[in-house]
Design a protein around this motif. Sequence first.
Motif, mmCIF file in Angstrom:
data_model
loop_
_atom_site.group_PDB
_atom_site.id
_atom_site.type_symbol
_atom_site.label_atom_id
_atom_site.label_comp_id
_atom_site.label_asym_id
_atom_site.label_seq_id
_atom_site.Cartn_x
_atom_site.Cartn_y
_atom_site.Cartn_z
ATOM 1 N N PRO A 159 0.859 -1.362 -0.388
ATOM 2 C CA PRO A 159 -0.201 -0.068 -0.385
ATOM 3 C C PRO A 159 0.290 1.769 0.304
ATOM 4 O O PRO A 159 0.221 2.130 -0.396
ATOM 5 C CB PRO A 159 -0.691 -0.011 1.181
ATOM 6 C CG PRO A 159 -0.816 -1.284 1.729
ATOM 7 C CD PRO A 159 0.849 -1.805 1.752
ATOM 8 N N LEU A 160 1.901 1.416 0.884
ATOM 9 C CA LEU A 160 2.669 1.895 0.597
ATOM 10 C C LEU A 160 3.180 2.080 -0.990
ATOM 11 O O LEU A 160 3.042 3.711 -0.834
ATOM 12 C CB LEU A 160 3.563 2.168 1.587
ATOM 13 C CG LEU A 160 4.869 3.689 1.864
ATOM 14 C CD1 LEU A 160 4.666 4.299 2.226
ATOM 15 C CD2 LEU A 160 6.393 3.520 2.300
ATOM 16 N N GLU A 161 3.557 1.891 -1.227
ATOM 17 C CA GLU A 161 3.613 2.006 -2.729
ATOM 18 C C GLU A 161 2.818 2.422 -3.851
ATOM 19 O O GLU A 161 3.291 3.481 -4.540
ATOM 20 C CB GLU A 161 4.867 0.871 -3.551
ATOM 21 C CG GLU A 161 6.076 0.538 -2.607
ATOM 22 C CD GLU A 161 6.199 -0.145 -1.509
ATOM 23 O OE1 GLU A 161 6.604 -1.244 -0.956
ATOM 24 O OE2 GLU A 161 4.541 -0.514 -1.503
ATOM 25 N N ALA A 162 1.984 1.639 -3.218
ATOM 26 C CA ALA A 162 0.906 2.392 -4.638
ATOM 27 C C ALA A 162 0.500 3.590 -3.771
ATOM 28 O O ALA A 162 -0.169 4.263 -4.748
ATOM 29 C CB ALA A 162 -0.607 1.565 -3.550
ATOM 30 N N LEU A 163 0.730 4.423 -2.148
ATOM 31 C CA LEU A 163 0.819 5.184 -2.139
ATOM 32 C C LEU A 163 0.868 6.335 -2.586
ATOM 33 O O LEU A 163 0.366 7.696 -3.304
ATOM 34 C CB LEU A 163 0.137 5.995 -0.981
ATOM 35 C CG LEU A 163 -0.294 6.808 -0.460
ATOM 36 C CD1 LEU A 163 -1.299 7.051 -0.163
ATOM 37 C CD2 LEU A 163 -0.184 7.532 1.193
ATOM 38 N N LEU A 164 2.682 5.843 -3.456
ATOM 39 C CA LEU A 164 3.264 6.626 -3.455
ATOM 40 C C LEU A 164 3.147 7.001 -5.258
ATOM 41 O O LEU A 164 4.511 7.455 -5.925
ATOM 42 C CB LEU A 164 4.468 6.590 -3.314
ATOM 43 C CG LEU A 164 5.163 6.786 -1.846
ATOM 44 C CD1 LEU A 164 6.225 6.533 -1.598
ATOM 45 C CD2 LEU A 164 5.484 8.040 -1.933
#
Length: 166
Positions: A159-164
Amino acid sequence: MSNVTKPDEPTRGLSRRPVEITTALLLIGLGLLVLYDSYGRGAGWDNGPQNGFFPARVGWIFLAASLFILVQSFRTENRVFVSYEQLGQVARVFAPLVLFVALIQPLGLYVAAGIFILVFMSIVATSRWWAVVLTAILVPLACFWVFELQFRVPLPKGPLEALLGY
């Protein structure tokens, strides 16, 4: 109380024989699984080798070696294979590794790696807290830069990479 074993004190731990028997039985099961699958695919020779021909031969060799290990386990001296203190050291390394593998799917490789480094260095290393935190942040960032941006090798993201936006 010291963890050092005195010379006259017997070492406590897992005995060699049960460890070797368990290992041999697991390997025998694996050999039988290979043979089952190989013969299910066809392990004969019909104008050339069938799909399971070579895996079946390897499975038989593997099974024979596993049976040899089982027989040898009853013939060897039953002494301590690994002490409980040594098992504790292995657990200190193994537990963070299991956590790392379990977190890759839900959080992505890079976040899981950061958590792994944080937990592992906190348990094993004697570094200062800021060095541990800095390492846990910089190593996954460097890996992301190398693999994702430079080599364009897609690794599991969360999710962090998706958010970025990755």
